[in-house]
Scaffold this motif. Structure first.
Motif, PDB file in Angstrom:
ATOM      1  N   PRO A 195       0.808  -1.242   0.000  1.00  0.00           N
ATOM      2  CA  PRO A 195       0.000   0.000   0.000  1.00  0.00           C
ATOM      3  C   PRO A 195       0.830   1.274   0.000  1.00  0.00           C
ATOM      4  O   PRO A 195       0.335   2.334  -0.417  1.00  0.00           O
ATOM      5  CB  PRO A 195      -0.822  -0.113   1.295  1.00  0.00           C
ATOM      6  CG  PRO A 195      -0.899  -1.579   1.555  1.00  0.00           C
ATOM      7  CD  PRO A 195       0.422  -2.126   1.112  1.00  0.00           C
ATOM      8  N   GLY A 196       2.086   1.208   0.458  1.00  0.00           N
ATOM      9  CA  GLY A 196       2.927   2.393   0.481  1.00  0.00           C
ATOM     10  C   GLY A 196       3.676   2.650  -0.805  1.00  0.00           C
ATOM     11  O   GLY A 196       4.452   3.612  -0.873  1.00  0.00           O
ATOM     12  N   ILE A 197       3.468   1.827  -1.838  1.00  0.00           N
ATOM     13  CA  ILE A 197       4.158   1.998  -3.126  1.00  0.00           C
ATOM     14  C   ILE A 197       3.133   2.517  -4.133  1.00  0.00           C
ATOM     15  O   ILE A 197       2.224   1.781  -4.538  1.00  0.00           O
ATOM     16  CB  ILE A 197       4.775   0.670  -3.601  1.00  0.00           C
ATOM     17  CG1 ILE A 197       5.746   0.132  -2.535  1.00  0.00           C
ATOM     18  CG2 ILE A 197       5.484   0.856  -4.935  1.00  0.00           C
ATOM     19  CD1 ILE A 197       6.337  -1.212  -2.879  1.00  0.00           C
ATOM     20  N   PRO A 198       3.240   3.761  -4.560  1.00  0.00           N
ATOM     21  CA  PRO A 198       2.223   4.339  -5.459  1.00  0.00           C
ATOM     22  C   PRO A 198       2.094   3.570  -6.771  1.00  0.00           C
ATOM     23  O   PRO A 198       0.992   3.457  -7.319  1.00  0.00           O
ATOM     24  CB  PRO A 198       2.723   5.766  -5.697  1.00  0.00           C
ATOM     25  CG  PRO A 198       3.602   6.061  -4.522  1.00  0.00           C
ATOM     26  CD  PRO A 198       4.243   4.760  -4.158  1.00  0.00           C
ATOM     27  N   GLU A 199       3.210   3.088  -7.318  1.00  0.00           N
ATOM     28  CA  GLU A 199       3.153   2.363  -8.590  1.00  0.00           C
ATOM     29  C   GLU A 199       2.268   1.128  -8.491  1.00  0.00           C
ATOM     30  O   GLU A 199       1.560   0.779  -9.449  1.00  0.00           O
ATOM     31  CB  GLU A 199       4.561   1.968  -9.043  1.00  0.00           C
ATOM     32  CG  GLU A 199       5.449   3.120  -9.461  1.00  0.00           C
ATOM     33  CD  GLU A 199       6.027   3.884  -8.272  1.00  0.00           C
ATOM     34  OE1 GLU A 199       6.627   4.955  -8.492  1.00  0.00           O
ATOM     35  OE2 GLU A 199       5.870   3.406  -7.128  1.00  0.00           O
ATOM     36  N   ILE A 200       2.315   0.457  -7.342  1.00  0.00           N
ATOM     37  CA  ILE A 200       1.487  -0.737  -7.164  1.00  0.00           C
ATOM     38  C   ILE A 200       0.032  -0.360  -6.937  1.00  0.00           C
ATOM     39  O   ILE A 200      -0.889  -0.983  -7.485  1.00  0.00           O
ATOM     40  CB  ILE A 200       2.026  -1.583  -6.001  1.00  0.00           C
ATOM     41  CG1 ILE A 200       3.394  -2.167  -6.361  1.00  0.00           C
ATOM     42  CG2 ILE A 200       1.053  -2.708  -5.642  1.00  0.00           C
ATOM     43  CD1 ILE A 200       4.020  -3.016  -5.279  1.00  0.00           C
ATOM     44  N   ARG A 201      -0.214   0.678  -6.147  1.00  0.00           N
ATOM     45  CA  ARG A 201      -1.587   1.100  -5.876  1.00  0.00           C
ATOM     46  C   ARG A 201      -2.289   1.581  -7.146  1.00  0.00           C
ATOM     47  O   ARG A 201      -3.519   1.496  -7.242  1.00  0.00           O
ATOM     48  CB  ARG A 201      -1.598   2.217  -4.827  1.00  0.00           C
ATOM     49  CG  ARG A 201      -1.239   1.754  -3.431  1.00  0.00           C
ATOM     50  CD  ARG A 201      -1.331   2.923  -2.459  1.00  0.00           C
ATOM     51  NE  ARG A 201      -2.678   3.463  -2.409  1.00  0.00           N
ATOM     52  CZ  ARG A 201      -3.624   3.045  -1.572  1.00  0.00           C
ATOM     53  NH1 ARG A 201      -3.361   2.068  -0.715  1.00  0.00           N
ATOM     54  NH2 ARG A 201      -4.806   3.611  -1.567  1.00  0.00           N
ATOM     55  N   GLN A 202      -1.534   2.081  -8.102  1.00  0.00           N
ATOM     56  CA  GLN A 202      -2.127   2.582  -9.332  1.00  0.00           C
ATOM     57  C   GLN A 202      -2.136   1.546 -10.456  1.00  0.00           C
ATOM     58  O   GLN A 202      -2.622   1.842 -11.550  1.00  0.00           O
ATOM     59  CB  GLN A 202      -1.364   3.826  -9.805  1.00  0.00           C
ATOM     60  CG  GLN A 202      -1.451   4.988  -8.824  1.00  0.00           C
ATOM     61  CD  GLN A 202      -0.520   6.125  -9.194  1.00  0.00           C
ATOM     62  OE1 GLN A 202       0.145   6.085 -10.230  1.00  0.00           O
ATOM     63  NE2 GLN A 202      -0.462   7.149  -8.340  1.00  0.00           N
ATOM     64  N   SER A 203      -1.597   0.356 -10.196  1.00  0.00           N
ATOM     65  CA  SER A 203      -1.527  -0.657 -11.237  1.00  0.00           C
ATOM     66  C   SER A 203      -2.806  -1.501 -11.236  1.00  0.00           C
ATOM     67  O   SER A 203      -3.633  -1.435 -10.315  1.00  0.00           O
ATOM     68  CB  SER A 203      -0.316  -1.562 -11.021  1.00  0.00           C
ATOM     69  OG  SER A 203      -0.491  -2.364  -9.860  1.00  0.00           O
ATOM     70  N   PHE A 204      -2.953  -2.317 -12.279  1.00  0.00           N
ATOM     71  CA  PHE A 204      -4.123  -3.189 -12.390  1.00  0.00           C
ATOM     72  C   PHE A 204      -4.088  -4.329 -11.380  1.00  0.00           C
ATOM     73  O   PHE A 204      -5.098  -5.002 -11.168  1.00  0.00           O
ATOM     74  CB  PHE A 204      -4.196  -3.763 -13.811  1.00  0.00           C
ATOM     75  CG  PHE A 204      -3.126  -4.768 -14.115  1.00  0.00           C
ATOM     76  CD1 PHE A 204      -3.367  -6.132 -13.973  1.00  0.00           C
ATOM     77  CD2 PHE A 204      -1.866  -4.354 -14.527  1.00  0.00           C
ATOM     78  CE1 PHE A 204      -2.388  -7.064 -14.245  1.00  0.00           C
ATOM     79  CE2 PHE A 204      -0.875  -5.280 -14.811  1.00  0.00           C
ATOM     80  CZ  PHE A 204      -1.139  -6.632 -14.673  1.00  0.00           C
ATOM     81  N   LEU A 205      -2.942  -4.539 -10.735  1.00  0.00           N
ATOM     82  CA  LEU A 205      -2.820  -5.613  -9.765  1.00  0.00           C
ATOM     83  C   LEU A 205      -3.374  -5.240  -8.390  1.00  0.00           C
ATOM     84  O   LEU A 205      -3.630  -6.130  -7.571  1.00  0.00           O
ATOM     85  CB  LEU A 205      -1.351  -6.026  -9.607  1.00  0.00           C
ATOM     86  CG  LEU A 205      -0.688  -6.674 -10.820  1.00  0.00           C
ATOM     87  CD1 LEU A 205       0.792  -6.900 -10.552  1.00  0.00           C
ATOM     88  CD2 LEU A 205      -1.377  -7.987 -11.154  1.00  0.00           C
TER      89      LEU A 205
END
Length: 275
Positions: A126-136
């Protein structure tokens, strides 16, 4: 008067006694009688009126358990094959990480691995913006991917060691004969080495798959609503202790019986004896 060879040939030997089938052996008949008595006692003395009300929840939990079991065993086996192969063939730069992975997985409890993945990666993503904004992210915010990953890695770690022994146990002469016929490395692997290794490992794979089934209830500790979690909710709602647990044991016994029967069917189809 001495008996001549022709006289001996005329002596008829009595026909062999018919062998009892596997289910008709005395100890198995006794076990079945005890099981039948327990079932009758449970049906008469215990409450089962809650079953129709919670049948939908039980089916949903059973489906989650089956999906987790099937997906983790298939994905884990696909990982176990290269893990076992590189430990036998090398190179060392791949063999050592595979050996370390199998050692760590087999040397630590599955529950600890599950919690490290869920509470570790689950709180890190949750603290990584790239992951929160990805389709995953819609999947990574759920609990079941971490449960599936933990079960898959666990199965891969144990089966990787099993496949290492299976690959090493294939007679070297068979591989040399395949090369003498002009087969390349890939064809030798896919047509000779891998099938023979799977044949040798099949009984162990059956046992490990049953153990994997009995490991699936651990995902309930990270809020995945599997069969075990559903039964826990039923116990809290009905204030019944034994009936839901006994029904849960019955369902797991049925699933185990299906797994064992399936693996034995494939074992009987494979002519491995004497090879």
């Amino acid at each position: 008067m001495s008996t001549q060879p022709d006289d001996l040939a005329e002596i008829e030997t009595p026909p062999p006694l018919p062998k009892l089938s596997a289910l008709m052996r005395p100890h198995r008949l006794a076990i079945m009688a005890v099981a039948l008595g327990l079932l009758i006692l449970m049906a008469v003395k215990m409450r089962w009126d809650w079953l129709p009300e919670y049948a939908g929840m039980l089916l949903a939990g059973l489906w989650i358990t089956i999906v987790l079991l099937a997906a983790s065993t298939v994905l884990g086996f696909l990982m176990a094959v290269p893990l076992g192969l590189v430990q036998v063939t090398g190179p060392k730069i791949l063999a050592w990480p595979a050996r370390v992975f199998c050692t760590i997985i087999r040397g630590t409890p599955l529950l600890l691995q599950l919690w490290l993945l869920y509470y570790g990666l689950g709180s890190l993503f949750p603290g990584i913006p790239e992951i929160r904004q990805s389709f995953l992210w819609p999947y990574l915010r759920e609990a079941w991917p971490y449960g599936l990953l933990a079960l898959t890695l666990s199965y891969a770690g144990y089966e990787g060691e099993v496949m290492r022994g299976a690959f090493a146990g294939v007679p070297h002469g068979e591989l040399e004969a395949a090369r003498a016929y002009g087969m390349g490395r890939w064809k030798v692997l896919t047509r000779i080495w891998l099938p023979r290794a799977v044949h040798r490992a099949l009984p162990t794979l059956a046992g490990e798959t049953v153990v994997q089934l009995k490991s699936t209830p651990l995902v309930a500790t990270i809020t995945v609503i599997d069969l075990y979690a559903v039964v826990g909710d039923i116990r809290q709602s009905t204030y019944l202790t034994y009936e839901p647990l006994l029904f849960l044991a019955f369902l797991y016994l049925c699933l185990t019986g299906i797994l064992v029967t399936t693996f034995r069917h494939f074992e009987n189809k494979i002519p491995t004896r004497g090879m």
